[in-house]
Design a protein around this motif. Structure first.
Motif, PDB file in Angstrom:
ATOM      1  N   THR A  40       0.819  -1.212   0.000  1.00  0.00           N
ATOM      2  CA  THR A  40       0.000   0.000   0.000  1.00  0.00           C
ATOM      3  C   THR A  40       0.854   1.264   0.000  1.00  0.00           C
ATOM      4  O   THR A  40       0.332   2.366   0.147  1.00  0.00           O
ATOM      5  N   GLY A  41       2.172   1.097  -0.123  1.00  0.00           N
ATOM      6  CA  GLY A  41       3.050   2.249  -0.240  1.00  0.00           C
ATOM      7  C   GLY A  41       3.631   2.770   1.059  1.00  0.00           C
ATOM      8  O   GLY A  41       4.275   3.808   1.078  1.00  0.00           O
ATOM      9  N   HIS A  42       3.413   2.070   2.143  1.00  0.00           N
ATOM     10  CA  HIS A  42       3.949   2.493   3.438  1.00  0.00           C
ATOM     11  C   HIS A  42       5.292   1.826   3.697  1.00  0.00           C
ATOM     12  O   HIS A  42       5.466   0.642   3.432  1.00  0.00           O
ATOM     13  N   ALA A  43       6.228   2.576   4.242  1.00  0.00           N
ATOM     14  CA  ALA A  43       7.510   2.016   4.663  1.00  0.00           C
ATOM     15  C   ALA A  43       7.312   1.326   6.007  1.00  0.00           C
ATOM     16  O   ALA A  43       6.430   1.691   6.785  1.00  0.00           O
ATOM     17  N   VAL A  44       8.116   0.311   6.279  1.00  0.00           N
ATOM     18  CA  VAL A  44       8.052  -0.396   7.554  1.00  0.00           C
ATOM     19  C   VAL A  44       9.419  -0.274   8.215  1.00  0.00           C
ATOM     20  O   VAL A  44      10.426  -0.692   7.652  1.00  0.00           O
ATOM     21  N   ARG A  45       9.446   0.340   9.401  1.00  0.00           N
ATOM     22  CA  ARG A  45      10.696   0.536  10.126  1.00  0.00           C
ATOM     23  C   ARG A  45      10.621  -0.221  11.446  1.00  0.00           C
ATOM     24  O   ARG A  45       9.724   0.021  12.258  1.00  0.00           O
ATOM     25  N   PHE A  49      16.411  -3.176  13.956  1.00  0.00           N
ATOM     26  CA  PHE A  49      16.529  -4.204  12.919  1.00  0.00           C
ATOM     27  C   PHE A  49      16.792  -3.581  11.552  1.00  0.00           C
ATOM     28  O   PHE A  49      17.774  -3.889  10.908  1.00  0.00           O
ATOM     29  N   GLY A  50      15.887  -2.703  11.103  1.00  0.00           N
ATOM     30  CA  GLY A  50      16.075  -2.050   9.817  1.00  0.00           C
ATOM     31  C   GLY A  50      14.765  -1.553   9.254  1.00  0.00           C
ATOM     32  O   GLY A  50      13.721  -1.622   9.897  1.00  0.00           O
ATOM     33  N   SER A  51      14.830  -1.044   8.018  1.00  0.00           N
ATOM     34  CA  SER A  51      13.624  -0.516   7.392  1.00  0.00           C
ATOM     35  C   SER A  51      13.451  -1.089   5.996  1.00  0.00           C
ATOM     36  O   SER A  51      14.411  -1.281   5.246  1.00  0.00           O
ATOM     37  N   PHE A  52      12.197  -1.374   5.672  1.00  0.00           N
ATOM     38  CA  PHE A  52      11.799  -1.865   4.366  1.00  0.00           C
ATOM     39  C   PHE A  52      11.085  -0.726   3.646  1.00  0.00           C
ATOM     40  O   PHE A  52      10.201  -0.086   4.228  1.00  0.00           O
ATOM     41  N   THR A  53      11.452  -0.475   2.406  1.00  0.00           N
ATOM     42  CA  THR A  53      10.758   0.514   1.590  1.00  0.00           C
ATOM     43  C   THR A  53      10.589  -0.042   0.184  1.00  0.00           C
ATOM     44  O   THR A  53      11.307  -0.962  -0.227  1.00  0.00           O
ATOM     45  N   LYS A  78      10.676  -1.851  -6.658  1.00  0.00           N
ATOM     46  CA  LYS A  78      11.791  -2.621  -6.118  1.00  0.00           C
ATOM     47  C   LYS A  78      11.771  -2.535  -4.597  1.00  0.00           C
ATOM     48  O   LYS A  78      11.662  -1.449  -4.034  1.00  0.00           O
ATOM     49  N   LEU A  79      11.888  -3.681  -3.943  1.00  0.00           N
ATOM     50  CA  LEU A  79      11.945  -3.717  -2.491  1.00  0.00           C
ATOM     51  C   LEU A  79      13.356  -3.372  -2.045  1.00  0.00           C
ATOM     52  O   LEU A  79      14.340  -3.851  -2.593  1.00  0.00           O
ATOM     53  N   SER A  80      13.440  -2.529  -1.036  1.00  0.00           N
ATOM     54  CA  SER A  80      14.733  -2.113  -0.503  1.00  0.00           C
ATOM     55  C   SER A  80      14.735  -2.347   0.999  1.00  0.00           C
ATOM     56  O   SER A  80      13.736  -2.086   1.680  1.00  0.00           O
ATOM     57  N   PHE A  81      15.850  -2.858   1.509  1.00  0.00           N
ATOM     58  CA  PHE A  81      16.008  -3.056   2.949  1.00  0.00           C
ATOM     59  C   PHE A  81      17.299  -2.398   3.380  1.00  0.00           C
ATOM     60  O   PHE A  81      18.340  -2.595   2.766  1.00  0.00           O
ATOM     61  N   LYS A  82      17.220  -1.607   4.430  1.00  0.00           N
ATOM     62  CA  LYS A  82      18.401  -0.965   4.984  1.00  0.00           C
ATOM     63  C   LYS A  82      18.496  -1.395   6.448  1.00  0.00           C
ATOM     64  O   LYS A  82      17.630  -1.061   7.259  1.00  0.00           O
TER      65      LYS A  82
END
Length: 89
Positions: A40-45, A49-53, A78-82
């Motif tokens: 749905t376009g929300h980032a998960v932090r 641990f880290g953040s998914f965008t 594209k899924l990004s994890f930091k």
């Protein structure tokens, strides 16, 4: 060494004295929530641990390396994890 979902569930269940069924259900719920929010376009932090965008990639022209021909690449996501700075210590 890679750890799969089954091994991860076993490790968590052993560490907390819980059944693997309960851990698997909880892990599935967490992953569903993360995926649902990303879709749905929300980032998960997750602190510590880290953040998914999700990064939007616009449509663009690219070159076919074999033929050199210019082709259209469609827009994509594209899924990004930091990882958090403290996650890898």
């Amino acid at each position: 060494m890679n750890i799969g979902k089954t091994e991860l569930v076993k490790q968590i269940a052993d560490a907390h004295g819980t059944s693997q069924t309960q851990v698997r259900a909880t892990l599935d719920a967490v992953l569903e929530a993360i995926i649902g929010n990303l879709n749905t376009g929300h980032a998960v932090r997750l602190q510590g641990f880290g953040s998914f965008t999700v990064k939007e990639r616009p449509a663009r022209k690219v070159r076919n390396p074999r033929t050199g021909e210019q082709v259209d690449a469609p827009a994509s996501r594209k899924l990004s994890f930091k990882p958090a700075p403290t996650a890898l210590n």
